[in-house]
Design a protein around this motif. Sequence first.
Motif, PDB file in Angstrom:
ATOM      1  N   GLU A  13       0.824  -1.204   0.000  1.00 56.02           N
ATOM      2  CA  GLU A  13       0.000   0.000   0.000  1.00 56.02           C
ATOM      3  C   GLU A  13       0.861   1.259   0.000  1.00 56.02           C
ATOM      4  O   GLU A  13       0.590   2.219  -0.729  1.00 56.02           O
ATOM      5  CB  GLU A  13      -0.937  -0.005   1.206  1.00 56.02           C
ATOM      6  N   ASN A  14       1.915   1.248   0.804  1.00 54.05           N
ATOM      7  CA  ASN A  14       2.827   2.382   0.815  1.00 54.05           C
ATOM      8  C   ASN A  14       3.543   2.549  -0.522  1.00 54.05           C
ATOM      9  O   ASN A  14       3.808   3.670  -0.961  1.00 54.05           O
ATOM     10  CB  ASN A  14       3.860   2.223   1.929  1.00 54.05           C
ATOM     11  N   ARG A  15       3.875   1.411  -1.169  1.00 57.56           N
ATOM     12  CA  ARG A  15       4.533   1.487  -2.467  1.00 57.56           C
ATOM     13  C   ARG A  15       3.604   2.120  -3.500  1.00 57.56           C
ATOM     14  O   ARG A  15       4.030   2.946  -4.313  1.00 57.56           O
ATOM     15  CB  ARG A  15       4.978   0.105  -2.932  1.00 57.56           C
ATOM     16  N   ARG A  16       2.326   1.754  -3.469  1.00 59.80           N
ATOM     17  CA  ARG A  16       1.370   2.363  -4.402  1.00 59.80           C
ATOM     18  C   ARG A  16       1.294   3.870  -4.168  1.00 59.80           C
ATOM     19  O   ARG A  16       1.237   4.654  -5.123  1.00 59.80           O
ATOM     20  CB  ARG A  16      -0.004   1.714  -4.233  1.00 59.80           C
ATOM     21  N   ALA A  17       1.284   4.275  -2.897  1.00 58.02           N
ATOM     22  CA  ALA A  17       1.234   5.705  -2.592  1.00 58.02           C
ATOM     23  C   ALA A  17       2.490   6.417  -3.080  1.00 58.02           C
ATOM     24  O   ALA A  17       2.421   7.514  -3.651  1.00 58.02           O
ATOM     25  CB  ALA A  17       1.052   5.911  -1.086  1.00 58.02           C
ATOM     26  N   LEU A  37      13.031   1.636   0.998  1.00 54.78           N
ATOM     27  CA  LEU A  37      12.641   0.226   0.927  1.00 54.78           C
ATOM     28  C   LEU A  37      11.972  -0.168  -0.389  1.00 54.78           C
ATOM     29  O   LEU A  37      11.273  -1.161  -0.477  1.00 54.78           O
ATOM     30  CB  LEU A  37      11.738  -0.154   2.109  1.00 54.78           C
ATOM     31  N   HIS A  38      12.214   0.626  -1.436  1.00 55.96           N
ATOM     32  CA  HIS A  38      11.841   0.265  -2.805  1.00 55.96           C
ATOM     33  C   HIS A  38      12.755   1.086  -3.681  1.00 55.96           C
ATOM     34  O   HIS A  38      12.744   2.319  -3.615  1.00 55.96           O
ATOM     35  CB  HIS A  38      10.380   0.587  -3.085  1.00 55.96           C
ATOM     36  N   TYR A  39      13.557   0.421  -4.518  1.00 52.12           N
ATOM     37  CA  TYR A  39      14.660   1.103  -5.176  1.00 52.12           C
ATOM     38  C   TYR A  39      14.563   1.065  -6.701  1.00 52.12           C
ATOM     39  O   TYR A  39      15.520   1.388  -7.380  1.00 52.12           O
ATOM     40  CB  TYR A  39      15.983   0.480  -4.700  1.00 52.12           C
ATOM     41  N   ASP A  40      13.415   0.688  -7.215  1.00 56.05           N
ATOM     42  CA  ASP A  40      13.140   0.708  -8.649  1.00 56.05           C
ATOM     43  C   ASP A  40      12.206   1.888  -8.879  1.00 56.05           C
ATOM     44  O   ASP A  40      10.987   1.777  -8.698  1.00 56.05           O
ATOM     45  CB  ASP A  40      12.503  -0.608  -9.086  1.00 56.05           C
ATOM     46  N   LEU A  41      12.772   3.024  -9.257  1.00 51.09           N
ATOM     47  CA  LEU A  41      12.062   4.298  -9.189  1.00 51.09           C
ATOM     48  C   LEU A  41      11.855   4.896 -10.571  1.00 51.09           C
ATOM     49  O   LEU A  41      12.660   4.674 -11.486  1.00 51.09           O
ATOM     50  CB  LEU A  41      12.845   5.265  -8.294  1.00 51.09           C
ATOM     51  N   PRO A  42      10.809   5.708 -10.728  1.00 53.34           N
ATOM     52  CA  PRO A  42      10.472   6.211 -12.067  1.00 53.34           C
ATOM     53  C   PRO A  42      11.435   7.253 -12.608  1.00 53.34           C
ATOM     54  O   PRO A  42      11.583   7.376 -13.833  1.00 53.34           O
ATOM     55  CB  PRO A  42       9.077   6.826 -11.870  1.00 53.34           C
ATOM     56  N   ILE A  43      12.044   8.052 -11.729  1.00 55.41           N
ATOM     57  CA  ILE A  43      12.945   9.122 -12.157  1.00 55.41           C
ATOM     58  C   ILE A  43      14.190   9.102 -11.269  1.00 55.41           C
ATOM     59  O   ILE A  43      14.171   8.507 -10.179  1.00 55.41           O
ATOM     60  CB  ILE A  43      12.272  10.510 -12.082  1.00 55.41           C
ATOM     61  N   PRO A  44      15.275   9.736 -11.701  1.00 53.79           N
ATOM     62  CA  PRO A  44      16.470   9.779 -10.859  1.00 53.79           C
ATOM     63  C   PRO A  44      16.158  10.372  -9.488  1.00 53.79           C
ATOM     64  O   PRO A  44      15.616  11.477  -9.381  1.00 53.79           O
ATOM     65  CB  PRO A  44      17.425  10.667 -11.658  1.00 53.79           C
ATOM     66  N   PRO A 190       5.471  11.811   5.801  1.00 58.41           N
ATOM     67  CA  PRO A 190       5.711  10.588   5.023  1.00 58.41           C
ATOM     68  C   PRO A 190       5.078  10.654   3.647  1.00 58.41           C
ATOM     69  O   PRO A 190       4.100  11.377   3.407  1.00 58.41           O
ATOM     70  CB  PRO A 190       5.065   9.497   5.887  1.00 58.41           C
ATOM     71  N   ALA A 191       5.651   9.863   2.739  1.00 56.41           N
ATOM     72  CA  ALA A 191       5.244   9.925   1.336  1.00 56.41           C
ATOM     73  C   ALA A 191       3.800   9.487   1.131  1.00 56.41           C
ATOM     74  O   ALA A 191       3.171   9.886   0.147  1.00 56.41           O
ATOM     75  CB  ALA A 191       6.181   9.071   0.488  1.00 56.41           C
ATOM     76  N   TRP A 192       3.250   8.672   2.034  1.00 55.80           N
ATOM     77  CA  TRP A 192       1.864   8.240   1.858  1.00 55.80           C
ATOM     78  C   TRP A 192       0.876   9.341   2.274  1.00 55.80           C
ATOM     79  O   TRP A 192      -0.317   9.203   2.060  1.00 55.80           O
ATOM     80  CB  TRP A 192       1.591   6.956   2.622  1.00 55.80           C
ATOM     81  N   SER A 208       1.560  18.910  -1.562  1.00 56.71           N
ATOM     82  CA  SER A 208       0.238  18.463  -1.962  1.00 56.71           C
ATOM     83  C   SER A 208      -0.043  17.134  -1.294  1.00 56.71           C
ATOM     84  O   SER A 208       0.875  16.401  -0.938  1.00 56.71           O
ATOM     85  CB  SER A 208       0.147  18.293  -3.493  1.00 56.71           C
ATOM     86  N   ASP A 209      -1.317  16.827  -1.143  1.00 54.46           N
ATOM     87  CA  ASP A 209      -1.678  15.519  -0.604  1.00 54.46           C
ATOM     88  C   ASP A 209      -1.347  14.437  -1.622  1.00 54.46           C
ATOM     89  O   ASP A 209      -1.587  14.589  -2.826  1.00 54.46           O
ATOM     90  CB  ASP A 209      -3.175  15.471  -0.304  1.00 54.46           C
ATOM     91  N   THR A 210      -0.793  13.341  -1.155  1.00 55.12           N
ATOM     92  CA  THR A 210      -0.547  12.195  -2.020  1.00 55.12           C
ATOM     93  C   THR A 210      -1.879  11.613  -2.481  1.00 55.12           C
ATOM     94  O   THR A 210      -2.793  11.439  -1.653  1.00 55.12           O
ATOM     95  CB  THR A 210       0.271  11.136  -1.264  1.00 55.12           C
ATOM     96  N   PRO A 211      -2.024  11.323  -3.750  1.00 53.72           N
ATOM     97  CA  PRO A 211      -3.299  10.759  -4.229  1.00 53.72           C
ATOM     98  C   PRO A 211      -3.702   9.516  -3.437  1.00 53.72           C
ATOM     99  O   PRO A 211      -2.879   8.632  -3.190  1.00 53.72           O
ATOM    100  CB  PRO A 211      -2.990  10.411  -5.690  1.00 53.72           C
ATOM    101  N   GLY A 212      -4.955   9.515  -3.003  1.00 52.83           N
ATOM    102  CA  GLY A 212      -5.459   8.393  -2.244  1.00 52.83           C
ATOM    103  C   GLY A 212      -5.223   8.487  -0.766  1.00 52.83           C
ATOM    104  O   GLY A 212      -5.667   7.617  -0.002  1.00 52.83           O
TER     105      GLY A 212
END
Length: 213
Positions: A13-17, A37-44, A190-192, A208-212
């Motif tokens: 759930e945190n990864r989706r956020a 704790l997740h290192y496959d990221l969309p941008i540098p 936190p990012a969520w 801004s609020d994180t979507p969801g």
Amino acid sequence: MLVLGDAHADDPENRRALLAAYRQADADVALQLGDLLHYDLPIPTWFIAGNNEDFDVVAALRNGLVTNSRVDNAHLLASTAVDLQGIRVAGLSGNFAPTKYDRPRANLVGERRRHFTHEDVQAAMDLTDVDVLLTHEAPHGLPVAEEYDVGCSHVDDLLNALDPELCLVGHHHEHAETTFGDTRVVSIAPAWERYYSLDPDTLALSWSDTPGS
């Protein structure tokens, strides 16, 4: 420039956020304040290690030995600095443990690799022209709600040595602000919950609020 707080993105759930924040922000580069704790990221993304990480991945990033296909666009700031969009960003990875601080980093094994040492702090103090400092531990005076006295003297020393304009802090899962000398200090939510934008020209932060969330 996107700024993200603690992610704990081993939790689905945190990864989706986290990934939703990346999509919504639509930035070119990002800074992240640890417990990723997740290192496959969309941008540098330049991040500091927190006290909750895959420490094998962090060790590989420290040593430039990453071959894991699940690591992409993740760049570790470990007493190092990088020039991004006209500002110089430095980072101190890890948290403080009094029984480990005076040991050589090479002697820390397993989960104890989460801590920073005197070697790490000294290497960070030798950096120059730092505009923004990322830390997982806070300096004294940050008004966050914890059941202990918040503030690490080694982070105080680092701020005194580097005198950055802005210090961004993770770990506390709460937005809070203070000043330390001439440095504005901001604890990042936190990012969520939130994602932030940093204006490289003024170092102003908006969020801004994180979507969801």
